[in-house]
Design a protein around this motif. Structure first.
Motif, PDB file in Angstrom:
ATOM      1  N   ALA A 137      38.684  29.320  51.582  1.00  0.00           N
ATOM      2  CA  ALA A 137      39.663  28.891  50.582  1.00  0.00           C
ATOM      3  C   ALA A 137      39.663  27.376  50.409  1.00  0.00           C
ATOM      4  N   GLN A 138      39.430  26.661  51.496  1.00  0.00           N
ATOM      5  CA  GLN A 138      39.379  25.198  51.421  1.00  0.00           C
ATOM      6  C   GLN A 138      38.146  24.712  50.663  1.00  0.00           C
TER       7      GLN A 138
ATOM      8  N   GLU B 205      44.454  38.002  52.947  1.00  0.00           N
ATOM      9  CA  GLU B 205      45.530  38.193  51.983  1.00  0.00           C
ATOM     10  C   GLU B 205      46.345  36.927  51.694  1.00  0.00           C
ATOM     11  N   HIS B 206      46.398  35.986  52.598  1.00  0.00           N
ATOM     12  CA  HIS B 206      47.166  34.766  52.361  1.00  0.00           C
ATOM     13  C   HIS B 206      46.323  33.654  51.737  1.00  0.00           C
ATOM     14  N   HIS B 207      45.030  33.941  51.504  1.00  0.00           N
ATOM     15  CA  HIS B 207      44.129  32.882  51.066  1.00  0.00           C
ATOM     16  C   HIS B 207      43.467  33.156  49.718  1.00  0.00           C
ATOM     17  N   LEU B 208      43.060  34.412  49.486  1.00  0.00           N
ATOM     18  CA  LEU B 208      42.269  34.736  48.304  1.00  0.00           C
ATOM     19  C   LEU B 208      42.759  36.037  47.678  1.00  0.00           C
ATOM     20  N   ILE B 209      42.347  36.278  46.431  1.00  0.00           N
ATOM     21  CA  ILE B 209      42.665  37.526  45.744  1.00  0.00           C
ATOM     22  C   ILE B 209      41.448  38.443  45.828  1.00  0.00           C
ATOM     23  N   MET B 210      41.637  39.647  46.321  1.00  0.00           N
ATOM     24  CA  MET B 210      40.537  40.606  46.382  1.00  0.00           C
ATOM     25  C   MET B 210      40.419  41.287  45.026  1.00  0.00           C
ATOM     26  N   GLU B 211      39.257  41.123  44.374  1.00  0.00           N
ATOM     27  CA  GLU B 211      39.062  41.620  43.015  1.00  0.00           C
ATOM     28  C   GLU B 211      38.257  42.918  42.953  1.00  0.00           C
ATOM     29  N   ASP B 212      37.330  43.089  43.906  1.00  0.00           N
ATOM     30  CA  ASP B 212      36.428  44.249  43.827  1.00  0.00           C
ATOM     31  C   ASP B 212      35.873  44.553  45.208  1.00  0.00           C
TER      32      ASP B 212
ATOM     33  N   VAL C 183      34.417  41.099  46.452  1.00  0.00           N
ATOM     34  CA  VAL C 183      34.562  39.921  45.609  1.00  0.00           C
ATOM     35  C   VAL C 183      35.998  39.411  45.707  1.00  0.00           C
ATOM     36  N   PHE C 184      36.118  38.128  46.034  1.00  0.00           N
ATOM     37  CA  PHE C 184      37.415  37.459  46.081  1.00  0.00           C
ATOM     38  C   PHE C 184      37.420  36.325  45.056  1.00  0.00           C
ATOM     39  N   THR C 185      38.586  35.991  44.568  1.00  0.00           N
ATOM     40  CA  THR C 185      38.727  34.803  43.732  1.00  0.00           C
ATOM     41  C   THR C 185      39.822  33.913  44.304  1.00  0.00           C
ATOM     42  N   HIS C 186      39.734  32.645  43.949  1.00  0.00           N
ATOM     43  CA  HIS C 186      40.723  31.673  44.388  1.00  0.00           C
ATOM     44  C   HIS C 186      41.663  31.394  43.223  1.00  0.00           C
ATOM     45  N   GLY C 187      42.625  32.279  43.072  1.00  0.00           N
ATOM     46  CA  GLY C 187      43.592  32.114  41.991  1.00  0.00           C
ATOM     47  C   GLY C 187      43.013  32.380  40.617  1.00  0.00           C
ATOM     48  N   ASN C 188      42.224  33.437  40.475  1.00  0.00           N
ATOM     49  CA  ASN C 188      41.609  33.780  39.193  1.00  0.00           C
ATOM     50  C   ASN C 188      42.696  34.012  38.136  1.00  0.00           C
ATOM     51  N   PRO C 189      42.651  33.285  37.016  1.00  0.00           N
ATOM     52  CA  PRO C 189      43.725  33.405  36.017  1.00  0.00           C
ATOM     53  C   PRO C 189      43.625  34.645  35.124  1.00  0.00           C
ATOM     54  N   GLY C 190      42.489  35.303  35.126  1.00  0.00           N
ATOM     55  CA  GLY C 190      42.337  36.427  34.193  1.00  0.00           C
ATOM     56  C   GLY C 190      41.734  37.654  34.838  1.00  0.00           C
ATOM     57  N   ARG C 191      41.281  38.583  34.017  1.00  0.00           N
ATOM     58  CA  ARG C 191      40.716  39.855  34.479  1.00  0.00           C
ATOM     59  C   ARG C 191      39.309  39.649  35.043  1.00  0.00           C
ATOM     60  N   TYR C 192      38.995  40.438  36.054  1.00  0.00           N
ATOM     61  CA  TYR C 192      37.657  40.408  36.621  1.00  0.00           C
ATOM     62  C   TYR C 192      37.068  41.810  36.610  1.00  0.00           C
ATOM     63  N   ASP C 193      35.916  41.965  35.993  1.00  0.00           N
ATOM     64  CA  ASP C 193      35.198  43.238  35.984  1.00  0.00           C
ATOM     65  C   ASP C 193      33.885  43.048  36.716  1.00  0.00           C
ATOM     66  N   ALA C 194      33.719  43.739  37.819  1.00  0.00           N
ATOM     67  CA  ALA C 194      32.534  43.544  38.652  1.00  0.00           C
ATOM     68  C   ALA C 194      31.342  44.320  38.098  1.00  0.00           C
ATOM     69  N   PRO C 195      30.179  43.687  38.046  1.00  0.00           N
ATOM     70  CA  PRO C 195      28.965  44.395  37.633  1.00  0.00           C
ATOM     71  C   PRO C 195      28.492  45.341  38.718  1.00  0.00           C
ATOM     72  N   ARG C 196      27.699  46.298  38.303  1.00  0.00           N
ATOM     73  CA  ARG C 196      27.089  47.228  39.258  1.00  0.00           C
ATOM     74  C   ARG C 196      25.587  47.323  38.980  1.00  0.00           C
TER      75      ARG C 196
END
Length: 392
Positions: free
Chosen positions: A264-265, A312-319, A379-392
């Motif tokens: 996160a840093q 959970e206290h550092h990043l958003i889990m997206e996928d 996949v994690f994001t650092h405060g992602n402001p929008g939607r994330y769709d992961a490729p496969r």
């Protein structure tokens, strides 16, 4: 475990020890001196005592020393695990000793972290370059849509690297950190195909040396650094994206919070982080004694809940993607490569070394085939402001 089984190693005659082993194998489809390629061919009369006394450690060491043979170790282990012999193969003393040690000592401290580099990753670049494909990936390939065959390993590894790049959303000019960069496989691929700048860090001197060769001429810097190095954090600043492929298995439960704090840093706001790691079905602080001694000292596999709690206290889990079944053909392709090219290594390495790698690759393939182990790309994001769709 019965009283007879506890006493077998020290008090029971050889024929009784053999009977106990045969009873344990009964119903698994694995026989002693049977006709199938997954059967165990006994070469030493003390094998039964050793296995009953030392569990999985004794089984692996006995194979290294030629006490038994098996044409298809992968299928043997697969059948034994499906039969429920996984946990029973670890002696009570092994389990208690490791849990006590891991509970008191940080087995993956900065001082101890270098052990796995020296024991395994520094084992010999000549061996690994023959076992792996030209990408030098030492992690699970992505076999979706590919025929399962050793000759397709390079394509599977390129597909895995490209999948990670697409999940990160790489574009030219981005600055990317590769934590545990290995021999530079991701760094070289991302720089060459996506036009990014990469900083890769590893704790293995042999890996760093070959990674620099592998990435020669590309905008890649390979550093011999620990992710916890505070000076490194201040020197490099932040990154647009971070990836870690096949390294988290060496972090250890006592360091999970530190690891995600550091990510996160180092990750800029809105940036993405792809974590590629082997995972355990259970939140258990344990390790196979043979693997812990000979292959990955101090390694611990995370569970899903441990990853979530630590991040959970550092990043958003997206996928969260699981393609653990793909590790089976990856390991079998490595074994095929090693078999085909061992004659080039025979003057440098011993028969014991060869048997150690045979057992390691076969046993791990069997464990993934039995779905006892998983492979996750998260996949994690650092405060992602929008939607994330992961490729496969």
């Amino acid at each position: 475990m019965s009283i007879e089984q506890r006493l077998a190693p020290v008090a029971l005659p050889e024929n009784r020890q053999r009977q106990i082993v045969e009873r344990l194998l009964s119903g698994s489809g694995v026989s002693l001196n049977g006709p199938d390629p997954w059967d165990i061919c006994v070469r030493h009369p003390d094998l039964f005592r050793r296995v009953l006394n030392q569990g999985s450690l004794g089984l692996g060491e006995a194979y290294m020393e030629g006490w038994w043979d098996c044409e298809r170790i992968d299928e043997m282990i697969h059948r034994l695990l499906k039969h429920g012999l996984g946990e029973r193969a670890h002696t009570f003393g092994e389990r208690i000793a490791y849990r006590l040690q891991a509970g008191v000592i940080n087995l993956q401290s900065r001082r101890r972290a270098e052990v796995v580099g020296k024991v395994h990753y520094d084992f010999g670049n000549d061996l690994f370059t023959r076992m792996l494909d030209p990408t030098l990936c030492y992690s699970c390939g992505y076999w979706k849509g590919l025929p399962i065959a050793p000759e397709n390993l390079e394509q599977a590894q390129q597909a895995k690297l490209d999948l990670a790049c697409r999940k990160l959303g790489l574009t030219p000019g981005m600055r990317v950190l590769d934590i545990g960069c290995g021999w530079g496989s991701f760094a070289a691929y991302a720089a060459r195909h996506y036009g990014v700048e990469v900083v890769g860090i590893t704790i293995s001197a042999e890996q760093a040396a070959l990674a620099r060769e592998h990435c020669h001429g590309l905008p890649v810097e390979i550093l011999l650094k620990d992710y916890r190095d505070e000076q490194f954090r201040h020197e490099v600043g932040t990154f647009d994206a971070i990836v870690s492929i096949g390294m988290f298995e060496h972090v250890g439960h006592k360091n999970y919070a530190t690891y995600f704090t550091r990510v996160a840093q180092l990750l800029r706001p809105g940036g993405r982080f792809v974590l590629h790691t082997i995972g355990s079905n259970l939140s258990d602080i344990s390790a196979d004694p043979w693997v812990n001694r000979y292959i990955f000292p101090n390694g611990v596999l995370p569970s899903a809940s441990q990853l979530i709690q630590a991040s959970e206290h550092h990043l958003i889990m997206e996928d969260w993607q699981n393609f653990g079944a793909d590790y089976d053909p990856t390991l079998m392709a490595w074994r095929a490569n090693l078999d085909a090219r061992w004659h080039e290594l025979a003057d440098t390495y011993t028969t014991r070394d060869k048997r150690m790698f045979e057992y390691y690759l076969g046993a791990c393939a069997g464990a993934f085939r039995a779905r006892q182990l998983q492979l996750w790309q998260v996949v994690f994001t650092h405060g992602n402001p929008g939607r994330y769709d992961a490729p496969r």
